[in-house]
Structure formats: C-alpha cells, structure tokens
Design a protein around this motif. Structure first.
Motif, PDB file in Angstrom:
ATOM      1  N   SER A 243       0.829  -1.208   0.000  1.00 29.45           N
ATOM      2  CA  SER A 243       0.000   0.000   0.000  1.00 29.45           C
ATOM      3  C   SER A 243       0.866   1.262   0.000  1.00 29.45           C
ATOM      4  O   SER A 243       0.509   2.269  -0.631  1.00 29.45           O
ATOM      5  N   VAL A 244       2.006   1.201   0.711  1.00 30.77           N
ATOM      6  CA  VAL A 244       2.925   2.349   0.718  1.00 30.77           C
ATOM      7  C   VAL A 244       3.450   2.610  -0.693  1.00 30.77           C
ATOM      8  O   VAL A 244       3.481   3.759  -1.166  1.00 30.77           O
ATOM      9  N   VAL A 245       3.863   1.538  -1.392  1.00 32.21           N
ATOM     10  CA  VAL A 245       4.367   1.684  -2.759  1.00 32.21           C
ATOM     11  C   VAL A 245       3.258   2.168  -3.692  1.00 32.21           C
ATOM     12  O   VAL A 245       3.477   3.038  -4.549  1.00 32.21           O
ATOM     13  N   ASP A 246       2.047   1.634  -3.538  1.00 37.32           N
ATOM     14  CA  ASP A 246       0.919   2.051  -4.389  1.00 37.32           C
ATOM     15  C   ASP A 246       0.656   3.544  -4.284  1.00 37.32           C
ATOM     16  O   ASP A 246       0.289   4.192  -5.272  1.00 37.32           O
ATOM     17  N   MET A 247       0.832   4.089  -3.095  1.00 40.30           N
ATOM     18  CA  MET A 247       0.515   5.506  -2.867  1.00 40.30           C
ATOM     19  C   MET A 247       1.683   6.440  -3.181  1.00 40.30           C
ATOM     20  O   MET A 247       1.502   7.661  -3.183  1.00 40.30           O
ATOM     21  N   TYR A 248       2.873   5.871  -3.434  1.00 42.66           N
ATOM     22  CA  TYR A 248       4.045   6.734  -3.624  1.00 42.66           C
ATOM     23  C   TYR A 248       3.942   7.451  -4.972  1.00 42.66           C
ATOM     24  O   TYR A 248       3.889   6.809  -6.027  1.00 42.66           O
ATOM     25  N   PRO A 249       3.935   8.788  -4.994  1.00 40.81           N
ATOM     26  CA  PRO A 249       3.653   9.538  -6.232  1.00 40.81           C
ATOM     27  C   PRO A 249       4.881   9.739  -7.116  1.00 40.81           C
ATOM     28  O   PRO A 249       5.322  10.863  -7.348  1.00 40.81           O
ATOM     29  N   ASN A 250       5.438   8.656  -7.606  1.00 37.13           N
ATOM     30  CA  ASN A 250       6.622   8.735  -8.468  1.00 37.13           C
ATOM     31  C   ASN A 250       6.426   7.795  -9.650  1.00 37.13           C
ATOM     32  O   ASN A 250       6.272   6.585  -9.446  1.00 37.13           O
ATOM     33  N   PRO A 251       6.416   8.307 -10.888  1.00 40.04           N
ATOM     34  CA  PRO A 251       6.142   7.439 -12.046  1.00 40.04           C
ATOM     35  C   PRO A 251       7.174   6.329 -12.229  1.00 40.04           C
ATOM     36  O   PRO A 251       6.833   5.237 -12.692  1.00 40.04           O
ATOM     37  N   ASP A 252       8.435   6.576 -11.868  1.00 38.27           N
ATOM     38  CA  ASP A 252       9.453   5.537 -12.010  1.00 38.27           C
ATOM     39  C   ASP A 252       9.223   4.402 -11.019  1.00 38.27           C
ATOM     40  O   ASP A 252       9.394   3.225 -11.353  1.00 38.27           O
ATOM     41  N   VAL A 253       8.829   4.749  -9.789  1.00 37.92           N
ATOM     42  CA  VAL A 253       8.513   3.725  -8.802  1.00 37.92           C
ATOM     43  C   VAL A 253       7.320   2.893  -9.277  1.00 37.92           C
ATOM     44  O   VAL A 253       7.319   1.656  -9.170  1.00 37.92           O
ATOM     45  N   GLN A 254       6.313   3.553  -9.820  1.00 32.94           N
ATOM     46  CA  GLN A 254       5.132   2.830 -10.305  1.00 32.94           C
ATOM     47  C   GLN A 254       5.482   1.948 -11.512  1.00 32.94           C
ATOM     48  O   GLN A 254       4.947   0.842 -11.663  1.00 32.94           O
ATOM     49  N   ASN A 255       6.398   2.422 -12.354  1.00 26.53           N
ATOM     50  CA  ASN A 255       6.848   1.617 -13.499  1.00 26.53           C
ATOM     51  C   ASN A 255       7.549   0.353 -13.015  1.00 26.53           C
ATOM     52  O   ASN A 255       7.288  -0.753 -13.505  1.00 26.53           O
ATOM     53  N   ILE A 256       8.434   0.487 -12.031  1.00 27.25           N
ATOM     54  CA  ILE A 256       9.141  -0.673 -11.472  1.00 27.25           C
ATOM     55  C   ILE A 256       8.150  -1.645 -10.856  1.00 27.25           C
ATOM     56  O   ILE A 256       8.253  -2.869 -11.019  1.00 27.25           O
ATOM     57  N   LYS A 257       7.158  -1.111 -10.135  1.00 28.33           N
ATOM     58  CA  LYS A 257       6.136  -1.959  -9.515  1.00 28.33           C
ATOM     59  C   LYS A 257       5.399  -2.783 -10.577  1.00 28.33           C
ATOM     60  O   LYS A 257       5.151  -3.979 -10.397  1.00 28.33           O
ATOM     61  N   GLU A 258       5.052  -2.142 -11.702  1.00 28.80           N
ATOM     62  CA  GLU A 258       4.334  -2.848 -12.776  1.00 28.80           C
ATOM     63  C   GLU A 258       5.201  -3.939 -13.399  1.00 28.80           C
ATOM     64  O   GLU A 258       4.714  -5.023 -13.731  1.00 28.80           O
ATOM     65  N   VAL A 259       6.500  -3.649 -13.555  1.00 27.81           N
ATOM     66  CA  VAL A 259       7.412  -4.664 -14.090  1.00 27.81           C
ATOM     67  C   VAL A 259       7.471  -5.866 -13.156  1.00 27.81           C
ATOM     68  O   VAL A 259       7.393  -7.025 -13.591  1.00 27.81           O
ATOM     69  N   VAL A 260       7.599  -5.606 -11.849  1.00 27.05           N
ATOM     70  CA  VAL A 260       7.665  -6.687 -10.860  1.00 27.05           C
ATOM     71  C   VAL A 260       6.380  -7.501 -10.875  1.00 27.05           C
ATOM     72  O   VAL A 260       6.410  -8.744 -10.837  1.00 27.05           O
ATOM     73  N   ASP A 261       5.234  -6.827 -10.950  1.00 22.74           N
ATOM     74  CA  ASP A 261       3.947  -7.536 -10.991  1.00 22.74           C
ATOM     75  C   ASP A 261       3.857  -8.421 -12.230  1.00 22.74           C
ATOM     76  O   ASP A 261       3.395  -9.573 -12.161  1.00 22.74           O
TER      77      ASP A 261
END
Length: 545
Positions: A243-261
């Motif tokens: 949930s912390v990562v989901d809410m983090y407002p950084n497009p690069d972090v969200q991109n990494i999260k999507e790759v991991v998923d």
C-alpha cells in the motif's frame, strides 16, 4: 564487595573492547582519508551525482585511470567509500573472505522485493543451497544441448529482419531486436516458454519485454530511494508495504512496480504449466517449448529428486525464474547492440569476422558448441567488448566485520606515505572496480581504452596473466569471481556468438548520422542524442558475396 568487583571488571573489559574498536576504526579511517581520490564539491552529495549520473562515463574513466588501484570517494553527508581495482584486494573480497564481504543490505532487500528469495537476494547457507541446485543447468554440458534452441530462435529473427530490409527499411533499431531475441532466448532456453513468436509481418509488441527494457533506466532514476530498500522490507506486513508503494507519487517507482507484478504473474503461470506437464509424463514435456531441455524443466526435476535438506521451496524456484528473465535480457542484448555498433564503426573487423563465420558454417544450424567456441576472431570480439564495456557498471560490497585488504602493489597516500594494505572498518561501502581492472594501463598497456579484438589473438601481456585477476571469465572482472560470480556467463556468451554468426552471415552494418550516447545505469544502455528512449539505430543491408 564481590558484586562490585565483578561490575568493575565488566566495565573495564567493556571499556577496553570499545577503546580497541575505536582505535581500529580510527586507524582504518585515517588510512582511508589518506587514499587519493577526486575532489568533492558537496558535503551532502559527495561524488554520488557524478558517479551515478547517466552521463557519468568520463567520471568513471577518471576514477579508474587517474588515482591508482584504490580510490577514495565521498558518499552522502560526509561518508566515505572507496573504489577497489587491485587484484589481490579483490581476491580477498570476492574469494578469500567472501563470507565477510557481502552485498549491501539495500541491494539484497531490493532483490528480495523485486524477485523473492532468489540467488542475488540470499546469503550464506541459503545461497549455497540455491547455487548448488542451479550450477548444473548452467554447465558447458547443458549449453551443448541448448545450442539448437538458440539457433532456431535467431534464424527466425533473421527472417523477420530480412523481410524488413528487402522491403526497403534500411535503418533498424538493433537494440529493439537484440532485446526481443534475448527475451525469447531466455524464454525458450531458460523457461521453456515463448514470449515472442518473431514472425515475419508481425508487429506485435511484447509488453513484458517492453516493461523489462524500461526497468533499468527507471531504477537509475530512483537511486537514492533504492538505498533505503532494506528499511522498506521491514515496514510491517507485505500488504502494508504494498500500500505504501501504491501511494508513492513517483512514475518511475510505479513503473518498477508494474514490471515486478508482470514478472511475478508470468513466472507463476509458467511454473504451474511446467508442473502439470511434468506430472503428465515425457510426452507432455516434449510438446512444450524447449522439449524439456530448458533450464527450469531440468531444475524442477532435479529439485524434486533432491534430498529434503537440499530441496528448494516452490517460491524460491519461481524467484529464480523472475531473476533469470530480468538478469539475462538487458545485459546480453545491450552488449550485442554495442558489438554491432563497434563493428559498424570498424568495417575492416566486420569484414574479417564475416569471412571467419562464412568459412565455418556458423551462420546456419550445423555447428557444434565446441566448433563455435573455436572461432578465434568471434571469441576475441566478444571478449574485447566485455573487457572495455562491462554492461553492469556498479557492484558493491560491505564488510560485516573489520577487515584488512592486502595490495598487489603499494600505493602512495596523499601525504606521500607508502600504503601496502588497507584496514577497512565494518560497514564501509566498497565499489568493485570492474572497469578499473579491465582498462588498467599497467596491465593492458597504453592502448587499454582502445577497442582492439586482435589483442586476444596472441598471448596476453605477462602483466595480465601474472596479476591473478580473480574474475571467473578471461582475466577480466566483467562477470565477477568467487562463489557469487555471474552464474549465467556461458549462456550469455553463447547467445552473443550465435546472434553475431547468424546476423553477420546475412547482413552488413553501418553507422547512421544519428549520435549515439551510452548511459550509466544498473545496465548501460544507448540512446539517440536528444531522446531518452533506449535505442540504437544502424543501417542494415544484405550481404552480397
């Protein structure tokens, strides 16, 4: 009185221990401060922005060449780290005291967050069991069985590009196609799964491959955040961290999260398919991509047959799958793109290499693993590129207790004193000087920064062979050394050789007018000047004898 005596004794012992530790650390830091290094202009940032800057190649060369085999660098907020390119010191770090010198906590935690309990996220006995299980599937013997799979994939790639060139498309992004080929090779050879059909007239993009290609640039943009991954992994249960990562407002972090998923979902899907096929028997396995010869099929069988003490849980097998795909895609594809760029810039070597390939029939599927590795210029081109342009730019180690690094040759401190060994305090950050060893002029000669494959066609300088460089591959440090060296370097080497053999027997490569820039990241990647998208366009034509 007796109780007070024990108390005083305990306090005295504690004070003695603390004083000795303080003196050792003071000595270590005094030596570290005396080691030469580039000037720092920021107490808060030190050299971090210069060393980890995408355009930091010039600074990497300065560090590797101008200050000796051990270099002091400044970290954040006045902290010190140093860059080690001395072979004897590296032997101590990677082999002699490998249980003392481990990857930083943040590196291990990030790999666990991205892949799970994989080979680069575990230590000690846990890592040993994983490595023991994986070693056989990366052996030379297994590479022999995988060679036909490699040729089948690359011959398909040739047909796709051939159709494009015949249709008049002369400028080809070789990074895109080497990346698609690398993903399909690790898919079929590693997982027994096809990610990309590589069909003529098919422009279908592979979302997984595109996501992987964007991951290393994204990771490089969040370098500061990556340093605190070991704190994130301790932040409560998994659902809370997510949930912390989901809410983090950084497009690069969200991109990494999507790759991991994406990686995780695909790995579970492939693993479950393999389990079902293996339960159904040999006929079902033979109908799968790779016919059961892929790395994961053999690994699952070996794990099932292993003793209970040595067997890995399914979650760890799946973690290895995600790691295999991630680690084997950009490293090899970006190196291949670099080789093709270099051959386009050195036409005389391209011509000689093509002649060698055509005379050997390596451009088809009628050559053995041993014959492919006996092509001297092909081997030299791969080795020289890996020497001069190691794809992974930064690898680090941290001692878990105080240590002493002996030096092959003494260095001179800032105050002129001779330094024969370096005491290192527990927790000191050390960068493995891969590039520094690979281009050191005292070893390789004054032409060490020149791309000269011919240096491998005659005996290497005696300084290189006598240096006892602890690398697992060819007197260079590109694949590291010791028990945590790159396990897949033979896989990567075979992939490069097959791609080059097939492509050069069919196509010619020339530079375009576009300026290519190589960027420092977890894995170096090319871009066209003025564009941040990873790409490397070259002019490709049909080879006509």
């Amino acid at each position: 009185m007796a109780a007070y005596a024990w108390l005083y004794c305990a306090l005295a012992l504690g004070a003695t221990w603390y004083l000795q530790r303080y003196l050792r650390q003071r000595d270590a830091y005094s030596v570290l401060r005396n080691i030469p290094g580039p000037p720092s202009y920021s107490w808060a940032k030190g050299h971090i922005n210069q060393y980890f800057n995408p355009r930091g190649q010039a600074f990497h060369e300065e560090v590797a060449l101008n200050y000796g085999s051990v270099v002091k660098l400044d970290g954040m907020f006045g902290s010190k780290l140093f860059y080690v390119a001395d072979p004897k010191a590296l032997h101590t770090i990677l082999i002699k005291e490998e249980n003392t010198w481990e990857e930083p906590d943040a590196f291990l935690a990030l790999n666990q967050l991205m892949f799970g309990d994989c080979l680069v996220g575990t230590l000690g006995e846990h890592h040993r069991r994983q490595r023991k299980m994986l070693n056989p599937v990366f052996s030379v013997n297994h590479m022999r069985h995988m060679l036909p799979i490699f040729y089948n994939v690359i011959l398909k790639l040739r047909e796709v590009i051939l159709a494009k060139v015949k249709a008049g498309e002369s400028e080809i992004d070789v990074l895109e196609w080497s990346g698609r080929a690398a993903l399909e090779l690790i898919g079929q050879g590693g997982l027994g799964y096809s990610f990309d059909p590589l069909l003529v007239n098919s422009e279908s993009r592979n979302e997984y491959g595109d996501a992987l290609k964007s991951c290393f640039p994204a990771l490089s943009k969040v370098d500061i955040l990556r340093r605190y991954a070991h704190y994130l992994i301790k932040m409560g249960p998994r659902w809370f961290r997510r949930s912390v990562v989901d809410m983090y407002p950084n497009p690069d972090v969200q991109n990494i999260k999507e790759v991991v998923d994406t990686m995780s979902a695909k790995s579970y899907e492939i693993f479950n398919q393999k389990k079902v096929a293996l339960k159904r028997g040999d006929e079902a396995v033979l109908r799968q991509v790779g016919e059961g010869k892929d790395i994961m099929s053999i690994l699952i069988k070996a794990n099932t047959a292993a003793s209970e003490d040595e067997r890995l849980p399914e979650s760890e097998l799946i973690a290895q799958m995600s790691l295999l795909v991630f680690a084997a895609t950009d490293t090899t594809s970006n190196t291949l793109a670099r080789i093709l760029q270099l051959l386009a810039e050195h036409q005389e070597i391209q011509v000689k290499l093509r002649d060698e390939i055509l005379q050997s029939s390596a451009g088809g599927n009628d050559i053995s693993y041993e014959e492919l590795n006996r092509l001297p210029l092909l081997d030299a081109v791969c080795r020289e590129t890996l020497r001069l342009f190691p794809p992974v730019t930064t690898l680090r180690r941290v001692p878990r207790k105080d240590s002493v690094l002996p030096l092959s040759e003494p260095i001179y401190g800032v105050d002129g004193r001779v330094i024969n060994e370096i005491p290192v305090a527990k927790g000191t950050d050390v960068i493995i000087g891969t590039y520094g060893v690979n281009v050191r002029k005292q070893l390789w000669g004054e032409d060490s920064l020149e791309w000269k494959p011919e240096r491998w066609l005659s005996p290497l300088p005696s300084a290189v062979t006598a240096a006892a460089i602890p690398g697992v591959y060819s007197n260079i440090m590109t694949f590291l050394g010791g028990k945590r060296a790159c396990i897949g370097f033979k896989f990567s080497e075979m992939e490069m050789k097959v791609v080059l053999a097939v492509m050069l027997s069919t196509f010619t490569f020339e530079r375009t007018e576009k300026v290519i820039q190589w960027n420092i990241a977890g894995v170096s990647y090319p871009t066209v000047e003025g564009n941040s998208q990873p790409q490397l366009p070259l002019k490709m034509g049909l080879y006509r004898p």
